[in-house]
Design an enzyme around this catalytic site. Sequence first.
Site, PDB file in Angstrom:
ATOM      1  N   ASP A  30      22.727 118.547  36.474  1.00  0.00           N
ATOM      2  CA  ASP A  30      22.668 119.624  35.493  1.00  0.00           C
ATOM      3  C   ASP A  30      23.991 119.746  34.733  1.00  0.00           C
ATOM      4  OD1 ASP A  30      22.576 121.411  38.513  1.00  0.00           O
ATOM      5  OD2 ASP A  30      24.397 121.082  37.317  1.00  0.00           O
ATOM      6  N   ASP A  99      21.925 112.969  21.932  1.00  0.00           N
ATOM      7  CA  ASP A  99      20.847 111.996  21.735  1.00  0.00           C
ATOM      8  C   ASP A  99      19.829 112.583  20.753  1.00  0.00           C
ATOM      9  OD1 ASP A  99      19.960 109.625  24.231  1.00  0.00           O
ATOM     10  OD2 ASP A  99      19.076 109.774  22.228  1.00  0.00           O
ATOM     11  N   HIS A 330      20.685 103.681  30.462  1.00  0.00           N
ATOM     12  CA  HIS A 330      19.710 104.260  31.393  1.00  0.00           C
ATOM     13  C   HIS A 330      18.396 103.488  31.411  1.00  0.00           C
ATOM     14  CE1 HIS A 330      18.853 105.672  27.433  1.00  0.00           C
ATOM     15  NE2 HIS A 330      17.672 106.041  27.841  1.00  0.00           N
ATOM     16  N   ASP A 331      18.301 102.465  30.526  1.00  0.00           N
ATOM     17  CA  ASP A 331      17.066 101.649  30.491  1.00  0.00           C
ATOM     18  C   ASP A 331      17.286 100.267  31.091  1.00  0.00           C
ATOM     19  OD1 ASP A 331      16.399 102.788  27.120  1.00  0.00           O
ATOM     20  OD2 ASP A 331      15.645 103.590  29.026  1.00  0.00           O
TER      21      ASP A 331
HETATM   22  O1  TEU Z   1      14.242 103.147  24.548  1.00  0.00           O
HETATM   23  C1  TEU Z   1      13.610 102.368  23.562  1.00  0.00           C
HETATM   24  C2  TEU Z   1      13.178 101.081  24.129  1.00  0.00           C
HETATM   25  O2  TEU Z   1      13.094 100.074  23.480  1.00  0.00           O
HETATM   26  C3  TEU Z   1      12.780 101.091  25.539  1.00  0.00           C
HETATM   27  O3  TEU Z   1      11.414 100.710  25.555  1.00  0.00           O
HETATM   28  C4  TEU Z   1      13.642 100.109  26.302  1.00  0.00           C
HETATM   29  O4  TEU Z   1      13.903  98.972  25.534  1.00  0.00           O
HETATM   30  C5  TEU Z   1      12.862  99.686  27.493  1.00  0.00           C
HETATM   31  O5  TEU Z   1      12.652 100.882  28.195  1.00  0.00           O
HETATM   32  C6  TEU Z   1      13.635  98.677  28.319  1.00  0.00           C
HETATM   33  O6  TEU Z   1      12.786  98.313  29.354  1.00  0.00           O
HETATM   34  C7  TEU Z   1      14.428 104.494  24.127  1.00  0.00           C
HETATM   35  C8  TEU Z   1      15.061 105.244  25.281  1.00  0.00           C
HETATM   36  O7  TEU Z   1      16.338 104.662  25.556  1.00  0.00           O
HETATM   37  C9  TEU Z   1      14.135 105.128  26.462  1.00  0.00           C
HETATM   38  O8  TEU Z   1      14.726 105.720  27.626  1.00  0.00           O
HETATM   39  C10 TEU Z   1      12.844 105.853  26.125  1.00  0.00           C
HETATM   40  O9  TEU Z   1      11.915 105.635  27.173  1.00  0.00           O
HETATM   41  C11 TEU Z   1      12.242 105.315  24.813  1.00  0.00           C
HETATM   42  O10 TEU Z   1      13.182 105.090  23.779  1.00  0.00           O
HETATM   43  C12 TEU Z   1      11.254 106.336  24.274  1.00  0.00           C
HETATM   44  O11 TEU Z   1      11.987 107.482  23.876  1.00  0.00           O
HETATM   45 CA    CA Z   2      20.582 121.059  39.533  1.00  0.00          CA
END
Ligand code: TEU
Ligand code: CA
Length: 561
Positions: A30, A99, A330-331
């Site tokens: 948080d 973001d 994060h992806d």
């Molecule tokens: O990610 C866009 C995107 O291309 C994702 O599909 C990413 O390449 C893929 O998850 C990799 O496996 C953005 C955000 O960073 C992602 O967290 C979101 O899920 C997505 O857009 C939709 O908002």
């Molecule tokens: Ca918390």
Amino acid sequence: SQNKKWWKESVVYQIYPRSFMDSNGDGIGDIPGIISKIDYLNKLGVDVVWLSPVYQSPNDDNGYDISDYQEIMGEFGTMEDWDRLLDEMHKRGIKLVMDLVVNHSSDEHAWFMEARKSKDNTYRDYYIWRPGTRDLPPTDWVGSFGGSAWEYSPETEEYYLHMFSKKQPDLNWENPSLRNDIYSMMKFWLDKGIDGFRMDVINMISKKEFLPTYEEYKEGNPTPLPYQFNGASVHDYLQEMNREVLSKYDIMTVGECPKVTPDQAELYTAEERNELNMVFQFEHMSLDKQKGKQKWDLKPLDLEDLKQNLSKWQKQLENRGWNSLYWNNHDQPRIVSRFGNEGKYRVESAKMLATLLHFMKGTPYIYQGEEIGMTNVRFPGIEDYQDIESENMYQERVHELGYDAEEVMESIYAKGRDNARTPMQWDVSEHAGFTKGTPWLKVNPNYPEINVESDLENKHSIFYHYKKLIELRKKHEIIVYGRYDLILETHDSIFAYTRQLGDEMLLVINNFYEKETEFELPSSIQFRSGELLISNYEDHIVSDLSNFTLRPYESVVYQLK
Ligand code: TEU
Ligand code: CA
């Protein structure tokens, strides 16, 4: 001309709030938790924080499905907490980039709750609707998380487009009212004092040429084009956004652009085009997947591909546009497990990868935990995983397509987004000091060995290597503005390059593998003296710079004069 800018000279740290620090024991990171760690970020020396979404959201995609762009998600805290976060960051000279997720909203956003009610609703055209029959969607497009990109809406017997989950309906950027509402929302945050935006899949907001008009559908069922990125109007929209909003503030912008090429990236980032400052490109993140297949279809990385690809981006945007530099977010899975060595040589390889990236030309991004060499995770079963992308893929491949479950789990171990989302590892206490409660996603069991507290106590840790990289970037202008040239292009285990500015040269040498290897300085490089700037072995001593042996993952940078 270098056209100096603060965002060219900055290092950015990305926080994924759900997994950073929990202050109230509900197992969810948080904003007060982040505030309690700002001094840690200040010690690392980062200039900017990119904060993943903290807005109201049902968390179908962990905050990338926004139901109110101007309210803080209850689990993360209050707007007063957010105001305090910004104030505490600015007090320490740390900028805050938020973001911007405007390719789509949540289906629980007020606009969509209205739009779905009737075909003539005021907000109907904030989204993309097309007629279709019960089981025949308007196009055969597939969404990023599997399944059709169209969801049937019974109230009006039409489909709406969602390139991500069905709870993330795509916004209709052809609609000027929608665009103006987005610009007002952006000004709301900029007037509160934020320092810029990271723009989620911003090259997806223009789709009209891939989709026949609503009327064309009503007359027959025209054949739509396959969906692509970088649609015809995307630059019109961004130049309008720049005129209406961005140009009025001293901010930085980075557009996330899946599938973008260097030529296209020039169009987004060339300064005279007044669009964005830089983009996140994905080509280096797709070198370890089988061509034309999904990220789950694994292929070992070929260093040659990486050297050529990163160098292509360095050269093409060298004097027009600007590069972002990242391994993690994060992806993406964690780089020390992906391209380094998470076992015996975790520390050396993590430092090598950091040096390799941070001495390139562009703005470096550090993702939470990367600075202490956090690794991928291997939870026993799919039930331990949380990400919609992995869950949908598992369901489709194992239960619908009959893939072997073990094989599918190996793909998730290698490329699942939860690898980046296990809680930040602060210390050796339970749950790595992330929470006093039960974490929303399990902590990586290796936290007793890999945590902030241990790294802060060890002057040879990965943390202090990142800290030094950031200090060097502040001290040596050549790192920000120097010319990049790949050397030893054909060497099969060394990734080496030079940077040049005036009569100064940096020599960046990285052994990318565990095997010892010989370095030979190209005869074209002449110098009188060489000073070691940074290395990942404390006892790196070299008598003859023109050739020496590199130990496993050994990485060194010399300043030549
Ligand atoms: O990610 C866009 C995107 O291309 C994702 O599909 C990413 O390449 C893929 O998850 C990799 O496996 C953005 C955000 O960073 C992602 O967290 C979101 O899920 C997505 O857009 C939709 O908002
Ligand atoms: Ca918390």
